[in-house]
Design an enzyme around this catalytic site. Structure first.
Site, PDB file in Angstrom:
ATOM      1  N   GLY A 125     -51.715  24.106 140.258  1.00 16.04           N
ATOM      2  CA  GLY A 125     -52.822  23.978 139.498  1.00 16.04           C
ATOM      3  C   GLY A 125     -53.331  22.600 139.454  1.00 16.04           C
ATOM      4  N   GLN A 170     -59.168  16.064 137.462  1.00 21.24           N
ATOM      5  CA  GLN A 170     -58.027  15.184 138.629  1.00 21.24           C
ATOM      6  C   GLN A 170     -59.185  15.179 139.786  1.00 21.24           C
ATOM      7  OE1 GLN A 170     -55.203  18.422 138.073  1.00 21.24           O
ATOM      8  NE2 GLN A 170     -53.982  16.634 138.842  1.00 21.24           N
ATOM      9  N   GLU A 197     -52.744  22.151 132.660  1.00 21.30           N
ATOM     10  CA  GLU A 197     -53.870  21.990 133.069  1.00 21.30           C
ATOM     11  C   GLU A 197     -55.005  21.430 131.763  1.00 21.30           C
ATOM     12  OE1 GLU A 197     -54.277  21.042 136.004  1.00 21.30           O
ATOM     13  OE2 GLU A 197     -52.211  22.014 136.693  1.00 21.30           O
TER      14      GLU A 197
HETATM   15 NI    NI Z   1     -51.482  17.692 136.898  1.00 24.32          NI
END
Ligand code: NI
Length: 167
Positions: free
Chosen positions: A46, A51, A134
């Site tokens: 994921g 990120q 997530e």
């Molecule tokens: Ni993560």
């Protein structure tokens, strides 16, 4: 497509809140495709846009064993949750660290797909955990924040040491 650099904890940009996507356009589809490529290459199951330092509500997930079920969730929201489960989690932003986190065992999530259409999905076990992990990223939360302060400090020190070695 392109591989995107992944932010590493304790980078403060991991704590930014992602904004909802207002229009699922070609740029969002390109972002999702690049994120999927980055996730598979890592390899991971994921990845949230947060990120890769894009603060929009987009996540990609593939929790299947043969990597054949790519799921893209745009503006995901958890409608209901039930049960409890505990499992070891890791994160591409926290390399080499695996810790047990308590999560809901089952979730129903609503999101937009790459076609811009709204859909609902029921997930359990690994997929449910992955969705919760997530979505946390989109809220600016990294899984280590569920751990004790002592553990968080240890993890920060360990990652800082790694960064010095690889720099
Ligand atoms: Ni993560």
């Amino acid at each position: 497509m392109a591989l995107l650099p992944i932010l590493r904890y304790p980078d403060l940009r991991l704590h930014k809140k992602a904004a909802p996507v207002t229009n699922v356009d070609a740029a969002i589809r390109k972002l999702a495709a690049d994120m999927a490529e980055t996730m598979y290459a890592a390899p991971g199951i994921g990845l949230a846009a947060t990120q890769v330092d894009v603060h929009k509500q987009v996540i990609v997930i593939d929790a299947s064993e043969d990597k054949s079920r790519l799921l893209t969730l745009i503006n995901p929201e958890i409608l209901s949750r039930s049960g409890e489960c505990e499992g070891e989690e890791g994160c591409l932003s926290v390399p080499g660290i695996y810790e047990t986190v308590k999560r809901s065992q089952k979730v129903t999530v609503r999101a937009l797909g790459l076609d811009g259409k709204r859909f609902e999905l029921e997930a359990e076990d690994l997929l449910a955990v992955c969705i919760q992990h997530e979505i946390d990223h989109l809220l600016g939360k990294v899984f280590v924040e569920y751990l004790s302060q002592l553990k968080q400090t240890r993890i920060k020190n360990k990652l800082a040491k790694q960064a010095r070695i690889t720099a």
